[in-house]
Scaffold this motif. Structure first.
Motif, PDB file in Angstrom:
ATOM      1  N   ALA A   1      32.389  30.229  43.636  1.00  0.00           N
ATOM      2  CA  ALA A   1      33.543  29.621  43.012  1.00  0.00           C
ATOM      3  C   ALA A   1      33.295  28.886  42.115  1.00  0.00           C
TER       4      ALA A   1
ATOM      5  N   LYS B   1      33.431  31.887  47.341  1.00  0.00           N
ATOM      6  CA  LYS B   1      34.092  31.995  47.563  1.00  0.00           C
ATOM      7  C   LYS B   1      34.969  32.673  48.683  1.00  0.00           C
ATOM      8  N   LYS B   2      35.977  32.787  48.428  1.00  0.00           N
ATOM      9  CA  LYS B   2      36.648  33.650  49.397  1.00  0.00           C
ATOM     10  C   LYS B   2      36.113  34.784  50.857  1.00  0.00           C
TER      11      LYS B   2
ATOM     12  N   LYS C   1      28.258  34.550  47.120  1.00  0.00           N
ATOM     13  CA  LYS C   1      28.935  34.421  45.891  1.00  0.00           C
ATOM     14  C   LYS C   1      29.247  33.140  45.537  1.00  0.00           C
TER      15      LYS C   1
ATOM     16  N   GLU D   1      33.090  34.342  51.872  1.00  0.00           N
ATOM     17  CA  GLU D   1      32.093  34.626  51.634  1.00  0.00           C
ATOM     18  C   GLU D   1      31.576  33.693  52.784  1.00  0.00           C
TER      19      GLU D   1
END
Length: 97
Positions: A53, A85-86, A51, A88
């Protein structure tokens, strides 16, 4: 650009990109000049199954090169910084490309 392989050309592997990858969850790619941020985001998510960000892009101008009295120019190219994203998992380029 309909195929993700046409959008992402190569990963950029330099000291700066390695630092960004290790510390800030950011990947750096050489991308097609006509690709926009949404196409880059979709391509990274589809190829690496992560994902995204944010996506930042930069247009890099080609250097003027000389050989004797003749001068030429390398082509301009586009670079993309893709932040994941955080939570991942970080991508290893040797695994997926």
């Amino acid at each position: 650009m309909n195929r993700p392989q046409q959008v992402l050309k190569l990963p950029v592997i330099t000291e700066k990109s390695t630092h960004l990858k290790e510390n800030l969850q950011t990947l750096t790619f050489r991308v097609a000049r006509g690709a926009n941020k949404q196409e880059i985001k979709d391509a990274v998510e589809k190829i690496f199954k992560v994902k995204v960000a944010t996506v930042r892009t930069a247009l890099c101008h080609g250097k003027i090169r000389r050989q004797g009295r003749f001068s030429g120019r390398r082509p301009d190219w586009k670079k993309a910084y893709v932040t994941l994203k955080k939570g991942e998992k970080m991508v290893e380029f040797s695994e997926d490309i």
